[in-house]
Scaffold this active site. Structure first.
Site, PDB file in Angstrom:
ATOM      1  N   LYS A 173      15.697 -24.531  23.224  1.00  0.00           N
ATOM      2  CA  LYS A 173      15.666 -24.716  21.801  1.00  0.00           C
ATOM      3  C   LYS A 173      14.694 -23.521  21.620  1.00  0.00           C
ATOM      4  O   LYS A 173      13.764 -23.815  21.740  1.00  0.00           O
ATOM      5  CB  LYS A 173      15.117 -26.209  21.027  1.00  0.00           C
ATOM      6  CG  LYS A 173      15.526 -26.383  19.800  1.00  0.00           C
ATOM      7  CD  LYS A 173      15.612 -25.470  18.935  1.00  0.00           C
ATOM      8  CE  LYS A 173      13.547 -25.203  18.806  1.00  0.00           C
ATOM      9  NZ  LYS A 173      13.239 -23.350  17.958  1.00  0.00           N
ATOM     10  N   GLU A 176      13.460 -19.263  16.258  1.00  0.00           N
ATOM     11  CA  GLU A 176      15.083 -18.988  15.127  1.00  0.00           C
ATOM     12  C   GLU A 176      15.088 -18.239  14.440  1.00  0.00           C
ATOM     13  O   GLU A 176      15.896 -17.103  14.226  1.00  0.00           O
ATOM     14  CB  GLU A 176      15.167 -20.761  13.754  1.00  0.00           C
ATOM     15  CG  GLU A 176      13.859 -20.533  13.508  1.00  0.00           C
ATOM     16  CD  GLU A 176      12.592 -21.829  14.160  1.00  0.00           C
ATOM     17  OE1 GLU A 176      12.667 -21.679  15.040  1.00  0.00           O
ATOM     18  OE2 GLU A 176      11.903 -22.149  12.743  1.00  0.00           O
ATOM     19  N   ARG A 177      13.981 -17.330  14.541  1.00  0.00           N
ATOM     20  CA  ARG A 177      13.540 -15.729  14.256  1.00  0.00           C
ATOM     21  C   ARG A 177      14.413 -14.935  15.225  1.00  0.00           C
ATOM     22  O   ARG A 177      15.040 -14.254  14.601  1.00  0.00           O
ATOM     23  CB  ARG A 177      12.092 -15.288  14.880  1.00  0.00           C
ATOM     24  CG  ARG A 177      11.373 -16.522  13.504  1.00  0.00           C
ATOM     25  CD  ARG A 177       9.765 -15.992  13.116  1.00  0.00           C
ATOM     26  NE  ARG A 177       9.383 -16.807  12.550  1.00  0.00           N
ATOM     27  CZ  ARG A 177       8.072 -17.291  13.133  1.00  0.00           C
ATOM     28  NH1 ARG A 177       7.288 -16.666  14.623  1.00  0.00           N
ATOM     29  NH2 ARG A 177       7.296 -18.530  12.932  1.00  0.00           N
ATOM     30  N   CYS A 281       0.600 -13.260  23.598  1.00  0.00           N
ATOM     31  CA  CYS A 281      -0.472 -14.326  23.345  1.00  0.00           C
ATOM     32  C   CYS A 281      -1.741 -13.644  24.731  1.00  0.00           C
ATOM     33  O   CYS A 281      -2.905 -14.440  25.013  1.00  0.00           O
ATOM     34  CB  CYS A 281       0.147 -15.728  24.012  1.00  0.00           C
ATOM     35  SG  CYS A 281       0.949 -15.424  26.279  1.00  0.00           S
ATOM     36  N   GLU A 384      -6.478 -16.784  15.936  1.00  0.00           N
ATOM     37  CA  GLU A 384      -6.055 -16.101  16.034  1.00  0.00           C
ATOM     38  C   GLU A 384      -4.792 -14.866  15.140  1.00  0.00           C
ATOM     39  O   GLU A 384      -4.209 -15.651  13.974  1.00  0.00           O
ATOM     40  CB  GLU A 384      -4.936 -16.428  17.492  1.00  0.00           C
ATOM     41  CG  GLU A 384      -3.325 -16.236  17.629  1.00  0.00           C
ATOM     42  CD  GLU A 384      -2.744 -16.837  18.899  1.00  0.00           C
ATOM     43  OE1 GLU A 384      -1.987 -18.052  17.867  1.00  0.00           O
ATOM     44  OE2 GLU A 384      -2.031 -16.361  19.483  1.00  0.00           O
TER      45      GLU A 384
HETATM   46  P1  NAD Z   1       5.694 -21.121  17.058  1.00  0.00           P
HETATM   47  O1  NAD Z   1       4.614 -21.984  16.875  1.00  0.00           O
HETATM   48  O2  NAD Z   1       5.327 -21.117  15.541  1.00  0.00           O
HETATM   49  O3  NAD Z   1       7.422 -21.902  16.999  1.00  0.00           O
HETATM   50  C1  NAD Z   1       7.613 -22.184  18.295  1.00  0.00           C
HETATM   51  C2  NAD Z   1       8.462 -22.785  18.462  1.00  0.00           C
HETATM   52  O4  NAD Z   1       8.540 -24.028  18.078  1.00  0.00           O
HETATM   53  C3  NAD Z   1       9.689 -22.309  17.595  1.00  0.00           C
HETATM   54  O5  NAD Z   1      10.969 -22.581  18.831  1.00  0.00           O
HETATM   55  C4  NAD Z   1      10.290 -22.771  16.661  1.00  0.00           C
HETATM   56  O6  NAD Z   1      11.281 -23.189  16.561  1.00  0.00           O
HETATM   57  C5  NAD Z   1       9.199 -24.301  16.825  1.00  0.00           C
HETATM   58  N1  NAD Z   1       8.297 -24.924  15.444  1.00  0.00           N
HETATM   59  C6  NAD Z   1       7.979 -24.122  15.005  1.00  0.00           C
HETATM   60  N2  NAD Z   1       7.704 -25.262  14.052  1.00  0.00           N
HETATM   61  C7  NAD Z   1       7.283 -26.187  14.038  1.00  0.00           C
HETATM   62  C8  NAD Z   1       7.593 -27.617  13.615  1.00  0.00           C
HETATM   63  N3  NAD Z   1       6.399 -27.493  12.733  1.00  0.00           N
HETATM   64  N4  NAD Z   1       7.422 -28.783  13.769  1.00  0.00           N
HETATM   65  C9  NAD Z   1       8.356 -28.669  15.948  1.00  0.00           C
HETATM   66  N5  NAD Z   1       8.689 -27.376  15.925  1.00  0.00           N
HETATM   67  C10 NAD Z   1       8.837 -26.155  15.648  1.00  0.00           C
HETATM   68  O7  NAD Z   1       5.265 -19.949  17.645  1.00  0.00           O
HETATM   69  P2  NAD Z   1       5.203 -18.453  17.505  1.00  0.00           P
HETATM   70  O8  NAD Z   1       5.011 -18.220  15.596  1.00  0.00           O
HETATM   71  O9  NAD Z   1       6.904 -18.577  17.732  1.00  0.00           O
HETATM   72  O10 NAD Z   1       5.412 -17.857  18.575  1.00  0.00           O
HETATM   73  C11 NAD Z   1       4.144 -17.338  18.375  1.00  0.00           C
HETATM   74  C12 NAD Z   1       2.559 -18.448  19.298  1.00  0.00           C
HETATM   75  O11 NAD Z   1       2.863 -18.764  20.008  1.00  0.00           O
HETATM   76  C13 NAD Z   1       1.186 -17.823  19.312  1.00  0.00           C
HETATM   77  O12 NAD Z   1       0.498 -18.648  18.968  1.00  0.00           O
HETATM   78  C14 NAD Z   1       0.810 -17.188  20.803  1.00  0.00           C
HETATM   79  O13 NAD Z   1      -0.384 -17.158  21.038  1.00  0.00           O
HETATM   80  C15 NAD Z   1       1.922 -18.201  21.212  1.00  0.00           C
HETATM   81  N6  NAD Z   1       2.441 -18.324  21.974  1.00  0.00           N
HETATM   82  C16 NAD Z   1       1.670 -19.128  23.830  1.00  0.00           C
HETATM   83  C17 NAD Z   1       2.000 -18.215  24.683  1.00  0.00           C
HETATM   84  C18 NAD Z   1       0.906 -18.639  25.848  1.00  0.00           C
HETATM   85  O14 NAD Z   1       1.475 -19.166  26.836  1.00  0.00           O
HETATM   86  N7  NAD Z   1       0.043 -19.687  25.858  1.00  0.00           N
HETATM   87  C19 NAD Z   1       2.969 -17.502  25.292  1.00  0.00           C
HETATM   88  C20 NAD Z   1       3.832 -16.769  23.955  1.00  0.00           C
HETATM   89  C21 NAD Z   1       3.270 -17.104  22.948  1.00  0.00           C
END
Ligand code: NAD
Length: 499
Positions: A173, A176-177, A281, A384
């Site tokens: 999954k 979606e962006r 990240c 963050e």
């Molecule tokens: P996000 O949490 O908004 O989304 C991640 C995933 O979760 C997406 O597939 C999204 O569709 C889903 N999602 C979003 N809201 C949801 C909800 N309410 N319920 C269930 N699923 C939901 O993150 P993002 O903005 O796509 O990515 C950036 C974030 O990811 C930053 O915080 C970054 O630090 C983190 N990140 C962490 C790592 C790591 O390895 N620690 C690596 C890359 C990115």
């Protein structure tokens, strides 16, 4: 406008839920595609088909599964430019950054060619009289990965490589962006020889994520994204009896000791703080110079370097340092936090608030920002920001500096810049953070080590890629066998012929 699809049973399949999300070109602010958001029933149907396909794939010998990974390496290299272009168009990062995104995923696929070696198990001969004991690693069945927008090639590949080469079927999954690159990767896996149904790409939002968490066939869930969602998925997934690993947000500190090479430290901070618009990240978002003299020398070097940064669309060429952030909402959030820093008393040394790019006024570009005199009670320190904003917190001593990094709720990455081996060694040993750089600002471990943060940056006990991934995507079965009839006193083998 282009209507994207799901990838089900080896084919592009249109969404049937009637719900869609807009996919933007962040450089122009235009909607360039719409992506279907799967319903619970679409997700459940994809899982049921995956479970049927998994039976044969799980029984395929691991060397053959490794050969699919080997073919995949060739195909990703063949399509590198195409993948990078599609990635930049939806994410906004520069083309060299986009190639890096694909490359770091590719390296994990290369590592997974060796699946047979990773899965070969353990054997103890004569654990007792006539007794042998062996352990084998078996696939879990159907597993799922939920991935973020900021590395739309790398993170799906970090999950698909180990998950598939261990013999599982995989439900991906993606964010979606920027969903196009994961769909292109699915096409390549088919071309590499992966049987239909073993990889299903289901696009969606919270509805499909909740469906994954509640689906009883799915045995394990790997998540990467922000910390609040990581915590939610970890809680609900574990409650439903799944194996879950979730990687969350970060606030990575870089400590600059008085003896550091200041030019090298400033160069490192500019790359690690502003590269990919700070949407990594492992970005450094907090600089901690030790002593006012160090801080002054550092700021003096940082300012001209930051002012020279070129911000623009990926189409403007390879000398662009970073592109737009991913959405209008992300841009607003970054500018809101910058304003809070000013209001709470931090000194804004480089102010990017008025940044405008001619011809791209509707794009989500954010100019670079540098703060000095940041304190730990400010929102820009606690949160963050995920944008091109570097905060400087001045520490009086090494102990104060290491204490700052240790006391922060996040624990993804950190770095120390110094020429002092004792300080570097002490830092690496004491720090409560998962990935540590010594004169290396972004210490992302290579494919054959593992990647993962501590504290609120990681939930679950196994990391991504490396040997940990082969543990996460398999379960161990241990067999104890006894064949006492062949043993004779004195250890001589006695074979009783059948009449
Ligand atoms: P996000 O949490 O908004 O989304 C991640 C995933 O979760 C997406 O597939 C999204 O569709 C889903 N999602 C979003 N809201 C949801 C909800 N309410 N319920 C269930 N699923 C939901 O993150 P993002 O903005 O796509 O990515 C950036 C974030 O990811 C930053 O915080 C970054 O630090 C983190 N990140 C962490 C790592 C790591 O390895 N620690 C690596 C890359 C990115």
């Amino acid at each position: 406008m282009q209507e994207l699809t799901h990838w089900i049973n080896g084919k592009h399949v249109k969404g049937t839920s009637g719900r869609f999300a807009d996919v933007y070109n962040p450089a122009t602010g235009e909607v360039q595609a719409k992506v279907p958001l799967a319903s619970r029933s679409e997700l459940d149907a994809a899982v049921a088909d995956a479970a049927r396909a998994q039976a044969a794939w799980g029984a395929t010998n691991p060397q053959r599964r490794g050969r699919v990974m080997m073919a995949m390496v060739g195909l990703i290299n063949r399509d590198m430019d195409k993948l990078a272009e599609a990635l930049s168009r939806e994410h906004g990062k520069t083309l060299p950054d986009a190639r890096g995104d694909v490359q770091r995923g590719l390296e994990v696929i290369e590592y997974c060619i060796n699946a047979a070696q990773m899965l070969k198990g353990e054997f103890t001969d004569s654990a007792g009289p006539g007794i042998d004991m062996y352990s084998m690693r078996q696939p879990l069945g159907v597993v799922a990965g939920i991935t973020p927008f900021n590395f739309p090639a790398m993170i799906p590949l970090w999950k698909l490589g180990p998950g598939l080469s261990c013999g599982n079927a995989f439900i991906l999954k993606p964010s979606e962006r920027d969903p196009s690159v994961p769909l292109m990767l699915a096409e390549l896996f088919k071309e590499a020889g992966l049987p239909d149904g073993v990889l299903q790409v289901v696009n969606g939002d919270k509805e499909s994520v909740d469906a994954i968490l509640d689906n009883e066939t799915i045995q394990a869930v790997g998540f990467v994204g922000s910390t609040p969602i990581a915590q939610y998925i970890y809680g609900r997934g574990c409650t439903n009896g799944k194996r879950v690993q979730c990687f969350g947000g970060a606030k990575n500190h870089m400590i600059i000791m008085p003896d550091a090479d200041m030019d090298q430290a400033a160069d490192a901070l500019v790359g690690a703080g502003y590269g990919a618009a700070g949407e990594r990240c492992m970005a450094i978002s907090v600089a901690v110079p030790v002593g006012d003299k160090t801080a002054d020398a550092l700021i003096e070097r940082l300012v001209p370097r930051i002012e020279k940064l070129k911000v623009g669309p990926y189409t403007a060429g390879n000398d662009i340092d970073y592109g737009p952030v991913v959405t209008a909402a992300a841009k607003q959030n970054i500018l809101r936090l910058v304003q809070s820093g000013v209001d709470q008393g931090a000194k804004l040394v480089v102010d990017g608030r008025d940044f405008k790019l001619q011809g791209y006024e509707n794009g989500y570009f954010v100019g670079p920002h540098l703060f000095d005199n940041v304190t730990t009670d400010m929102d820009i320190y606690k949160t963050e920001i995920f944008g091109p904003v570097l905060s400087t917190v001045r520490a009086k001593s090494y102990e104060e500096a290491i204490g700052l990094a240790m006391d922060h709720e996040y624990g993804n990455g950190t770095a120390i810049f110094t020429r002092d081996g004792d300080a570097a060694r002490d830092f690496a040993s004491r720090i409560n953070i998962g990935m540590v750089g010594i004169n290396v600002p972004i210490p992302v471990p290579l494919a054959y080590h593992t990647f993962g943060g501590w504290k609120k940056s990681g939930f679950g006990d196994l990391n991504q890629h490396g040997p940990d991934a082969f543990r996460f995507y398999t379960r161990t079965k241990t067999v104890t066998s006894r064949w006492p009839s062949g043993l004779k006193e004195g250890g001589e083998f006695h074979f009783k012929a059948m009449d």
